[in-house]
Design a protein around this motif. Structure first.
Motif, PDB file in Angstrom:
ATOM      1  N   UNK A 106       0.944  -1.320   0.014  1.00 40.37           N
ATOM      2  CA  UNK A 106      -0.081   0.067   0.062  1.00 40.37           C
ATOM      3  C   UNK A 106       0.963   1.249   0.019  1.00 40.37           C
ATOM      4  N   UNK A 107       1.941   1.146   0.834  1.00 41.36           N
ATOM      5  CA  UNK A 107       2.658   2.479   0.918  1.00 41.36           C
ATOM      6  C   UNK A 107       3.827   2.591  -0.336  1.00 41.36           C
ATOM      7  N   UNK A 108       4.081   1.326  -0.686  1.00 43.61           N
ATOM      8  CA  UNK A 108       5.028   1.134  -1.693  1.00 43.61           C
ATOM      9  C   UNK A 108       4.438   1.931  -3.017  1.00 43.61           C
ATOM     10  N   UNK A 109       3.142   1.427  -3.419  1.00 43.56           N
ATOM     11  CA  UNK A 109       2.539   1.876  -4.443  1.00 43.56           C
ATOM     12  C   UNK A 109       2.195   3.295  -4.537  1.00 43.56           C
ATOM     13  N   UNK A 110       1.660   3.743  -3.297  1.00 38.83           N
ATOM     14  CA  UNK A 110       1.241   5.219  -3.108  1.00 38.83           C
ATOM     15  C   UNK A 110       2.462   5.905  -3.234  1.00 38.83           C
ATOM     16  N   UNK A 111       3.734   5.619  -2.768  1.00 41.47           N
ATOM     17  CA  UNK A 111       4.912   6.286  -3.024  1.00 41.47           C
ATOM     18  C   UNK A 111       5.212   6.382  -4.343  1.00 41.47           C
ATOM     19  N   UNK A 156      11.381   1.181  -1.405  1.00 40.41           N
ATOM     20  CA  UNK A 156      12.650   1.460  -0.547  1.00 40.41           C
ATOM     21  C   UNK A 156      11.831   2.322   0.626  1.00 40.41           C
ATOM     22  N   UNK A 157      11.141   3.231   0.606  1.00 35.91           N
ATOM     23  CA  UNK A 157      10.678   4.076   1.660  1.00 35.91           C
ATOM     24  C   UNK A 157       9.708   3.253   2.353  1.00 35.91           C
ATOM     25  N   UNK A 204       8.457   9.170   6.418  1.00 35.75           N
ATOM     26  CA  UNK A 204       7.781   8.536   5.226  1.00 35.75           C
ATOM     27  C   UNK A 204       7.020   9.606   4.466  1.00 35.75           C
ATOM     28  N   UNK A 205       6.278  10.496   5.260  1.00 30.76           N
ATOM     29  CA  UNK A 205       5.489  11.753   4.983  1.00 30.76           C
ATOM     30  C   UNK A 205       6.229  12.726   4.338  1.00 30.76           C
ATOM     31  N   UNK A 206       7.549  13.040   5.019  1.00 28.44           N
ATOM     32  CA  UNK A 206       8.452  14.103   4.365  1.00 28.44           C
ATOM     33  C   UNK A 206       8.965  13.485   2.928  1.00 28.44           C
ATOM     34  N   UNK A 207       9.426  12.367   2.741  1.00 25.32           N
ATOM     35  CA  UNK A 207      10.104  11.800   1.800  1.00 25.32           C
ATOM     36  C   UNK A 207       8.945  11.270   0.758  1.00 25.32           C
ATOM     37  N   UNK A 208       7.717  10.767   1.094  1.00 29.90           N
ATOM     38  CA  UNK A 208       6.864  10.548  -0.105  1.00 29.90           C
ATOM     39  C   UNK A 208       5.822  11.816  -0.321  1.00 29.90           C
ATOM     40  N   UNK A 209       5.720  12.558   0.477  1.00 28.10           N
ATOM     41  CA  UNK A 209       4.592  13.708   0.344  1.00 28.10           C
ATOM     42  C   UNK A 209       5.090  15.192   0.079  1.00 28.10           C
ATOM     43  N   UNK A 210       5.736  15.532   1.164  1.00 29.45           N
ATOM     44  CA  UNK A 210       6.566  16.800   0.838  1.00 29.45           C
ATOM     45  C   UNK A 210       7.437  17.101   0.057  1.00 29.45           C
ATOM     46  N   UNK A 211       8.548  16.245  -0.105  1.00 26.54           N
ATOM     47  CA  UNK A 211       9.500  16.308  -0.997  1.00 26.54           C
ATOM     48  C   UNK A 211       9.019  16.344  -2.473  1.00 26.54           C
ATOM     49  N   UNK A 212       8.243  15.214  -2.787  1.00 26.12           N
ATOM     50  CA  UNK A 212       7.621  15.411  -4.210  1.00 26.12           C
ATOM     51  C   UNK A 212       6.628  16.532  -4.429  1.00 26.12           C
ATOM     52  N   UNK A 213       5.913  16.956  -3.280  1.00 27.88           N
ATOM     53  CA  UNK A 213       4.948  18.141  -3.476  1.00 27.88           C
ATOM     54  C   UNK A 213       5.811  19.544  -3.944  1.00 27.88           C
TER      55      UNK A 213
END
Length: 310
Positions: A106-111, A156-157, A204-213
């Protein structure tokens, strides 16, 4: 002792409570979301097949093909268990290993989808800000490397987050008040009351949400700056129209994900989380192919071509 610990982990089960409180609406919701699930699978599969059958694929079509594959896998990981929880009277059980695998996927595909949206925004940036170099920059090799990097980054994340979550002691009840092994719901079962248990999710929120945004925002700031120098309103409108689909999907994806995971611990509400997750895992994957088939000329052309061939 080590053997006993391993056997305990192997036999441990979690009980997914699902929607046990919705006694009267469960059957209706089951059929509604079953139809939505089937339509989502059909829509994403159609886009995937149409792009694969197209001999010449522009970069955006290549990324859309990957997005469709991610959405297909995403819904198959979450929705079948959610449908089962709607018809199970006392909830459905899931093994420890099954819960670990479901959370990781779930996390990997969302990331991977978060990183893919960055790649798509970069594609729009090059197309609008550097149109003469577009073909040379967005080569097939670069697109393939970006696609692989998106998947590897997400996995990885997700691996780091999943390992950190399931290393926590679960001395309370193993009843997860959710319809799948969501990170917040599983963290709620951990014995430790220290704020450190929230740190892996924050990272994980920083790497998958904040940084990409922030990267997507940077791309669109550059696009907006470039469009200010376009004197023709027709040219400006044409350039903006190529970004609308991507912007709509970005807002949907980041809006739901931010609401679910970027918030103080005190605001955790299982009932609200389940409803938002239901929209996030069922409605948004259905909207993605609709948005792109309605707004993207290349997708419409490829779909028409495939249907004529059929």
């Amino acid at each position: 002792m080590e053997r006993d610990n391993k056997s305990t982990v192997a036999t441990m089960e979690f009980l997914l409570l699902g929607f046990s409180e919705l006694l009267c609406l469960r059957v209706l919701l089951f059929f509604i979301f079953l139809i939505i699930h089937l339509v989502t699978l059909a829509g994403n599969a159609m886009i995937f097949m149409a792009v694969v059958m197209e001999p010449s694929r522009p970069p955006m079509l290549f990324f859309l093909c990957q997005l469709s594959v991610i959405e297909l896998c995403y819904t198959l990981v979450i929705v079948p268990k959610a449908l089962l929880s709607l018809i199970a009277v006392d909830g459905s059980t899931i093994s420890f290993i099954g819960c670990v695998a479901q959370m990781h996927l779930f996390v990997a595909l969302g990331g991977a989808e978060c990183f893919l949206l960055v790649a798509m925004s970069y594609d729009r940036y090059v197309a609008i800000c550097q149109p003469l170099h577009y073909v040379a920059v967005m080569s097939e090799g670069l697109c393939l490397r970006l696609a692989v990097a998106c998947c590897l980054g997400g996995f990885a994340v997700a691996l780091g987050l999943t390992v950190a979550v399931f290393r926590l002691p679960f001395c309370q009840s193993h009843r997860i008040n959710h319809f799948f092994c969501d990170v917040s719901a599983v963290l709620h079962l951990a014995c430790t009351q220290s704020y450190t248990r929230e740190l892996p999710l924050l990272a994980a929120c920083v790497l998958l949400l904040l940084l990409p945004f922030l990267l997507i925002l940077t791309s669109y700031v550059c696009i907006a700056a470039a469009l200010l120098h376009v004197t023709s309103s027709v040219g400006r409108g044409k350039a903006l129209s190529t970004c609308i689909s991507h912007l709509a999907i970005t807002l949907l994806h980041y809006g739901c994900a931010t609401f679910m995971y970027v918030r103080p611990k005190s605001s955790y509400s299982p009932a609200r989380d389940k409803m938002v997750s239901l929209v996030y895992t069922n409605i948004t994957p259905l909207l993605y192919p609709l948005i792109y088939s309605l707004r993207n000329k290349e997708i419409r052309r490829v779909l028409r071509k495939m249907l004529r061939r059929k």
